[in-house]
Design a protein around this motif. Structure first.
Motif, PDB file in Angstrom:
ATOM      1  N   THR A  87      28.440 -36.148  -1.788  1.00 29.11           N
ATOM      2  CA  THR A  87      29.435 -35.064  -2.598  1.00 29.11           C
ATOM      3  C   THR A  87      29.718 -34.391  -4.018  1.00 29.11           C
ATOM      4  O   THR A  87      29.618 -33.555  -3.958  1.00 29.11           O
ATOM      5  CB  THR A  87      31.285 -36.211  -3.482  1.00 29.11           C
ATOM      6  OG1 THR A  87      30.295 -37.514  -4.046  1.00 29.11           O
ATOM      7  CG2 THR A  87      31.749 -36.860  -1.563  1.00 29.11           C
ATOM      8  N   HIS A  88      27.887 -35.390  -4.195  1.00 31.10           N
ATOM      9  CA  HIS A  88      27.082 -34.897  -5.495  1.00 31.10           C
ATOM     10  C   HIS A  88      26.021 -35.698  -5.452  1.00 31.10           C
ATOM     11  O   HIS A  88      25.843 -36.889  -4.938  1.00 31.10           O
ATOM     12  CB  HIS A  88      27.643 -34.804  -6.838  1.00 31.10           C
ATOM     13  CG  HIS A  88      27.955 -36.238  -7.003  1.00 31.10           C
ATOM     14  ND1 HIS A  88      29.345 -36.664  -6.696  1.00 31.10           N
ATOM     15  CD2 HIS A  88      27.763 -37.096  -8.608  1.00 31.10           C
ATOM     16  CE1 HIS A  88      29.133 -37.736  -7.721  1.00 31.10           C
ATOM     17  NE2 HIS A  88      28.690 -37.801  -8.399  1.00 31.10           N
ATOM     18  N   VAL A  89      25.486 -35.313  -6.005  1.00 29.32           N
ATOM     19  CA  VAL A  89      23.271 -36.151  -6.308  1.00 29.32           C
ATOM     20  C   VAL A  89      23.679 -36.732  -7.200  1.00 29.32           C
ATOM     21  O   VAL A  89      22.235 -37.182  -7.482  1.00 29.32           O
ATOM     22  CB  VAL A  89      22.574 -34.804  -6.636  1.00 29.32           C
ATOM     23  CG1 VAL A  89      23.150 -34.115  -8.173  1.00 29.32           C
ATOM     24  CG2 VAL A  89      21.259 -34.956  -6.286  1.00 29.32           C
ATOM     25  N   ARG A  91      22.540 -40.145  -8.765  1.00 31.92           N
ATOM     26  CA  ARG A  91      22.111 -41.418  -8.224  1.00 31.92           C
ATOM     27  C   ARG A  91      23.468 -42.842  -6.863  1.00 31.92           C
ATOM     28  O   ARG A  91      22.164 -43.025  -6.231  1.00 31.92           O
ATOM     29  CB  ARG A  91      21.409 -42.532  -9.566  1.00 31.92           C
ATOM     30  CG  ARG A  91      20.103 -43.193  -9.161  1.00 31.92           C
ATOM     31  CD  ARG A  91      19.907 -44.422 -10.449  1.00 31.92           C
ATOM     32  NE  ARG A  91      18.897 -43.733 -11.201  1.00 31.92           N
ATOM     33  CZ  ARG A  91      17.860 -44.102 -10.766  1.00 31.92           C
ATOM     34  NH1 ARG A  91      16.926 -44.500 -10.039  1.00 31.92           N
ATOM     35  NH2 ARG A  91      16.817 -42.609 -11.468  1.00 31.92           N
ATOM     36  N   ASP A  92      24.050 -42.922  -7.570  1.00 30.96           N
ATOM     37  CA  ASP A  92      25.069 -43.493  -7.128  1.00 30.96           C
ATOM     38  C   ASP A  92      25.516 -43.067  -5.757  1.00 30.96           C
ATOM     39  O   ASP A  92      26.091 -44.349  -4.916  1.00 30.96           O
ATOM     40  CB  ASP A  92      26.022 -44.133  -7.907  1.00 30.96           C
ATOM     41  CG  ASP A  92      26.740 -43.235  -8.656  1.00 30.96           C
ATOM     42  OD1 ASP A  92      26.632 -42.658  -8.798  1.00 30.96           O
ATOM     43  OD2 ASP A  92      28.124 -43.329  -9.351  1.00 30.96           O
ATOM     44  N   HIS A  93      25.649 -41.943  -5.942  1.00 25.61           N
ATOM     45  CA  HIS A  93      25.348 -41.348  -4.614  1.00 25.61           C
ATOM     46  C   HIS A  93      24.863 -41.008  -3.722  1.00 25.61           C
ATOM     47  O   HIS A  93      25.063 -41.290  -2.259  1.00 25.61           O
ATOM     48  CB  HIS A  93      26.973 -40.221  -5.126  1.00 25.61           C
ATOM     49  CG  HIS A  93      28.153 -40.709  -5.508  1.00 25.61           C
ATOM     50  ND1 HIS A  93      28.866 -40.718  -5.115  1.00 25.61           N
ATOM     51  CD2 HIS A  93      27.663 -41.198  -7.022  1.00 25.61           C
ATOM     52  CE1 HIS A  93      29.636 -40.932  -6.037  1.00 25.61           C
ATOM     53  NE2 HIS A  93      29.079 -41.433  -7.333  1.00 25.61           N
ATOM     54  N   TYR A  94      23.631 -40.789  -3.490  1.00 27.08           N
ATOM     55  CA  TYR A  94      22.964 -40.012  -3.250  1.00 27.08           C
ATOM     56  C   TYR A  94      21.355 -41.060  -2.100  1.00 27.08           C
ATOM     57  O   TYR A  94      21.284 -40.703  -1.312  1.00 27.08           O
ATOM     58  CB  TYR A  94      22.172 -38.540  -3.986  1.00 27.08           C
ATOM     59  CG  TYR A  94      21.020 -37.903  -3.433  1.00 27.08           C
ATOM     60  CD1 TYR A  94      21.710 -37.050  -2.162  1.00 27.08           C
ATOM     61  CD2 TYR A  94      20.231 -37.888  -3.586  1.00 27.08           C
ATOM     62  CE1 TYR A  94      21.512 -36.217  -1.663  1.00 27.08           C
ATOM     63  CE2 TYR A  94      19.097 -36.637  -2.995  1.00 27.08           C
ATOM     64  CZ  TYR A  94      19.537 -36.219  -1.759  1.00 27.08           C
ATOM     65  OH  TYR A  94      19.070 -35.558  -1.203  1.00 27.08           O
ATOM     66  N   GLY A 204      34.622 -37.870  -4.453  1.00 27.28           N
ATOM     67  CA  GLY A 204      33.753 -38.166  -4.609  1.00 27.28           C
ATOM     68  C   GLY A 204      34.075 -38.569  -6.082  1.00 27.28           C
ATOM     69  O   GLY A 204      35.558 -39.082  -6.469  1.00 27.28           O
ATOM     70  N   ASP A 205      33.258 -37.916  -7.733  1.00 21.92           N
ATOM     71  CA  ASP A 205      33.427 -38.035  -8.850  1.00 21.92           C
ATOM     72  C   ASP A 205      34.171 -37.012  -9.449  1.00 21.92           C
ATOM     73  O   ASP A 205      34.797 -37.504 -10.592  1.00 21.92           O
ATOM     74  CB  ASP A 205      32.413 -38.752  -9.965  1.00 21.92           C
ATOM     75  CG  ASP A 205      31.687 -39.801  -9.339  1.00 21.92           C
ATOM     76  OD1 ASP A 205      32.138 -40.220  -8.455  1.00 21.92           O
ATOM     77  OD2 ASP A 205      30.619 -39.851  -9.982  1.00 21.92           O
ATOM     78  N   HIS A 206      34.799 -35.890  -8.789  1.00 21.49           N
ATOM     79  CA  HIS A 206      35.829 -35.044  -9.307  1.00 21.49           C
ATOM     80  C   HIS A 206      37.044 -35.773  -9.478  1.00 21.49           C
ATOM     81  O   HIS A 206      37.740 -35.085 -10.737  1.00 21.49           O
ATOM     82  CB  HIS A 206      36.055 -33.779  -8.626  1.00 21.49           C
ATOM     83  CG  HIS A 206      36.591 -33.207  -8.499  1.00 21.49           C
ATOM     84  ND1 HIS A 206      36.837 -32.587  -9.477  1.00 21.49           N
ATOM     85  CD2 HIS A 206      38.237 -31.813  -8.198  1.00 21.49           C
ATOM     86  CE1 HIS A 206      37.306 -30.931 -10.219  1.00 21.49           C
ATOM     87  NE2 HIS A 206      38.279 -31.192  -9.104  1.00 21.49           N
ATOM     88  N   ALA A 247      35.239 -42.225  -5.135  1.00 21.44           N
ATOM     89  CA  ALA A 247      34.650 -42.661  -5.675  1.00 21.44           C
ATOM     90  C   ALA A 247      34.725 -43.765  -6.053  1.00 21.44           C
ATOM     91  O   ALA A 247      33.585 -45.049  -6.088  1.00 21.44           O
ATOM     92  CB  ALA A 247      33.115 -41.987  -5.027  1.00 21.44           C
ATOM     93  N   HIS A 248      35.004 -44.576  -6.943  1.00 21.38           N
ATOM     94  CA  HIS A 248      35.285 -44.766  -8.314  1.00 21.38           C
ATOM     95  C   HIS A 248      36.767 -45.636  -8.513  1.00 21.38           C
ATOM     96  O   HIS A 248      37.439 -44.397  -8.751  1.00 21.38           O
ATOM     97  CB  HIS A 248      34.584 -45.147  -9.827  1.00 21.38           C
ATOM     98  CG  HIS A 248      33.025 -43.976  -9.558  1.00 21.38           C
ATOM     99  ND1 HIS A 248      31.978 -45.565  -8.955  1.00 21.38           N
ATOM    100  CD2 HIS A 248      32.813 -42.834  -9.498  1.00 21.38           C
ATOM    101  CE1 HIS A 248      30.366 -45.017  -9.054  1.00 21.38           C
ATOM    102  NE2 HIS A 248      30.978 -43.253  -9.425  1.00 21.38           N
ATOM    103  N   GLY A 249      37.403 -46.560  -8.755  1.00 23.07           N
ATOM    104  CA  GLY A 249      38.518 -46.903  -8.472  1.00 23.07           C
ATOM    105  C   GLY A 249      38.954 -47.344  -6.959  1.00 23.07           C
ATOM    106  O   GLY A 249      38.774 -47.033  -5.714  1.00 23.07           O
TER     107      GLY A 249
END
Ligand SMILES: [Zn+2]
Length: 342
Positions: A87-89, A91-94, A204-206, A247-249
């Motif tokens: 979803t985005h760059v 560190r915790d995703h990529y 993601g984190d949106h 992504a969180h929750g």
């Protein structure tokens, strides 16, 4: 060995395991090296005889072990992951995807607008994007402290993906087609994915159920990240409502309900900041010092170094939106932005 459980949104979402959210769709929480944010959800989806993963986790040994076990629980091997849709760059995703690609030659897809941040991340000092904001926010001392802070920096984690995603558009999987929407703000290349068959959004984190995502924490800083973020919230609000896979929750029943909360939160924050500046002109650092932070209403000086940096950057993002809307007046002097009553 980790086991397969039905996903229970009322349970602690950070406990390691493989949780079945829907038929052929699994949530795999992986640990993060933080106290404040304990885990990141990776979602695995069956696609023919392989798996597609949404986000990948932070490249940590413990997280990698858990991911390997989880994939095995789903009767697959890491090498059978068809593709990482990231979803985005951040560190915790990529970064886990990059590490696994080195060994297994897996395919990684990422939003095209993240290209600039990746380029800078390979060369620049860590946090240079944030440092620029902290300096424009008038927090010289804080910038000095951030510069002096030792952070490990491994440029090899920031190699380009195999393909760049152009949102809006479709993502063709083997057995199905997903939709993808551009949601800049948290980062400029953030994208969300919609699986229409299961009626879910991989957000993601949106859109996060319990916290407000940071805005514009990236090397390649956008001009007006909060403006982008609010537009992206409205974009998602205009789509049909569906289940939120953050992504969180925990998985939550309604994207719309949470987007409404987030829009309210930023409205309140913008009004509060406008009020503070109406009484006393100032820089982002000065305004951040007069605000309360986190869900626990902490004072600015109670935050750790990195979060003080983020707080100045977030305040700046709000001040700039107010200035563009004509609610405040911005003037720049020696690289520092000052805000006053319009
Ligand atoms: Zn994240």
């Amino acid at each position: 060995m980790i086991r397969l459980h039905p996903d229970d949104p009322t349970a602690d979402w950070t406990v390691p395991g493989v949780y079945e959210v829907d038929i052929g769709l699994y949530r795999i929480p992986l640990p993060l090296p933080h106290d404040h944010l304990k885990a990141v959800n990776v979602y695995a989806v069956r696609d023919g005889d392989g798996l597609v993963l949404v986000d990948s986790g932070w490249a940590l040994t413990q997280a990698r072990d858990l991911l390997e076990q989880a994939v095995k629980t789903l009767d697959c091997a890491i090498g059978e992951i068809r593709r990482f849709l990231v979803t985005h760059v951040h560190r915790d995703h990529y970064t886990m995807a990059v590490v696994l690609r080195r060994e297994f030659g897996l395919r990684i897809s990422l939003g095209r607008e993240e290209a600039g941040t990746l380029r800078l991340a390979r060369g620049a000092i860590p946090f240079s994007g944030l440092l620029g904001q902290v300096e424009r926010g008038g927090a010289d001392d804080l910038a000095r402290e951030l510069r002096a802070a030792q952070v490990e920096h491994d440029p090899s984690l920031w190699t380009d993906p195999d393909d760049w995603l152009d949102a809006p558009g479709e993502v063709q999987l083997d057995t199905t087609t997903w939709q993808m929407y551009p949601t800049p703000g948290h980062t400029r290349g953030h994208v969300v994915f919609v699986d229409p068959a299961r009626d879910v959004m991989f957000a993601g984190d949106h859109v996060l159920p319990h916290i407000t995502p940071s805005i514009g924490f990236e090397q390649n800083h956008a001009e007006l990240p909060l403006g982008d973020y609010l537009d992206s919230l409205k974009l998602v609000r205009a789509l049909p409502d569906r289940r939120l896979l953050p992504a969180h929750g925990p998985v939550s029943p309604s994207v719309h309900a949470r987007v409404d909360d987030l829009l309210d939160h930023h409205d309140t924050r913008l009004s509060r900041i406008e009020e503070l500046v109406d009484r006393q002109a100032g820089t982002a650092a000065e305004v951040a010092g007069r605000l309360r932070w986190t869900r626990r209403e902490r004072r600015f000086d109670e935050l750790d170094l990195f979060n003080r940096g983020l707080a100045v950057s977030e305040t700046l993002a709000h001040l700039d939106v107010l200035a563009v809307a004509g609610r405040l007046r911005r003037s720049d002097l020696d690289g520092i932005s000052h805000y006053a009553k319009a």
